[in-house]
Design a protein around this motif. Sequence first.
Motif: not given
Lengths: 327, 253
Positions: B48, B53, B73-74, B77-78, B83, B85, B89-90, B106, B157, B161, B164
């Motif tokens: 995390n 997070e 976080v975002y 990710a970019l 990640r 979970y 987490s969908v 995204a 999931e 991931t 992305t």
Amino acid sequence: MSPAVRRRVDARVVVAVLLLGGLALVPMISSLIGGPFYITLFTRIVIFALAAVGLNLILGYGALVSFGHAMYIGIGAYAVGILSHHGVGSGWIQLAAALAVGAVVAVVIGLVCLRTSGMAFIMITLAFAQMFYFLAISLKQYGGDDGLTIAARSDFGVFTLASNTVLYYTALGVLVACLIAFHRLVYSRFGMVLRGCRSNERRMAALGFPTLRYKLTAYVISALVCVIAGMLLANLTKFSAPSYMAWQASGDLIVMIVLGGMGTIVGPVAGAVALLILEEILSGWTTHWMIVLGPAIVLIVLTAKRGIYGYLVERTARHAEARASPS
Amino acid sequence: MTSLLATVGLVKRFGGLTATDGVDLTVEAGEVHAVIGPNGAGKTTLINQLSGEIAPDAGRILLDGRDITGEPVYRRALMGIGRSYQITSVFPEFSVLDNVVLAVQAHAGHSFSFWRPLSAEAALIERARTALAQSGLAARLATPVAALAHGERRQLEMAMTLATSPRLLLLDEPMAGMSLAESERLVTLLATLKGRYGILLVEHDMDAVFKLADRISVLVYGRVIACGDPAAIRANPEVRAAYLGDQDAAVAA
């Protein structure tokens, strides 16, 4: 797409067309029965339907329960009231001013409120709306507690809202345009992000979406629809008053959405029609009409779990199915 | 050479509990670095912090040598951190395809597009289909996620991931709750990903860990007590005492 799903989609179109087609006929029926009463009632209904559709964008599709959207109705109404008080009768100037003030207020308040969620979001939006309510009361030069009478309805140059019929069709036109735009929006990139945030915001961020930006945009769009509803309301009543922003008005909008069907585009329209007509009929019978209305709402919400609109779609689909396969 | 991911003296405390205690850890490009440890060792807390997070109390996180400790976080990710979970987490009300399209979206420019339906964005959908084919869900495109079995949700999931296009994968117990056959399939998938991504793998399934990992770090009470290749970890007496214990027999077998 399976046949059952397609029939449901068709049923949705049928119900929406019947609902809006019925509303389009109101002025003619009203003139047949005689008296401007019905057209006034239904203008009110269409205006609140517009506000409810606006709020539903964030409530139904973003799970953001704003308990303060009547504030934006008030901003629209006071923009018309205050400008016309100073002799500015042009609808375009009033519209521009209302949207500009509404946008600035929505961005600032949205940025604060959207840092919270759930119960905190409900309470903080309510708190801001109450602030504006008391601000309106304190505006002594604009009528304070008593509100502000508007001498003339907005003049848009090519047309004016002076006639009840023109005002009605303007309101209905705005409502239909808003429904079409929102119908496109929820299936667009933006709509998918909004619905993704409703479902699992943490995951959206981990995928790479700056979620606050999208939620704020949705909040501002939803607020501006209510601002326009407020402008129309001020034109209808020729009056703007603090009571337009009272928390009860915000609550009414939420009731309309829940009653009509949350998270559907047309649902809030059905909810507004049902709630305001019920209110009208019951208040004609007794002064204690709220005692009847409350249980009636509970009953409807409990029996039709997906709202009146969801119930109508379900029925129409079943009806079509029965006719398609006569046994 | 700078590591793909490096943490320097990472510390996270929850009240009196130190969940991450001065962790220095690197993940090289193309490497699978597994983090193992008993329950409550701070593995998810570590992930995390890496994904952003939760914020560490001290220390730094570097991606390609660049300090990302303060990035949200975002943005991480970019930058290429993907990640998964531990708890699936969908988006349950969307179809399988829409879930993955959202993941592709995204990383395909901004989403301030209000009119054009997503179903008309052929480029996004094509990339999502590819990611789904890779994860073995090609036959389930139109299925609503709510109708998927647990194992299929774990596959989804993973597909999200991967969609992305990350450079670094943070996988938090990807095999949790999977049947034997399903985890074998996932191990095969992860083996094909090896070399293309840097992977930080947190996993309880020791067979999978020892099969996949290039390096293993052992986390106990927030502290890395050992780090090395699988053979060295297996031979380390401290690790055997602290963690492997009775599972040791199963691993050796």
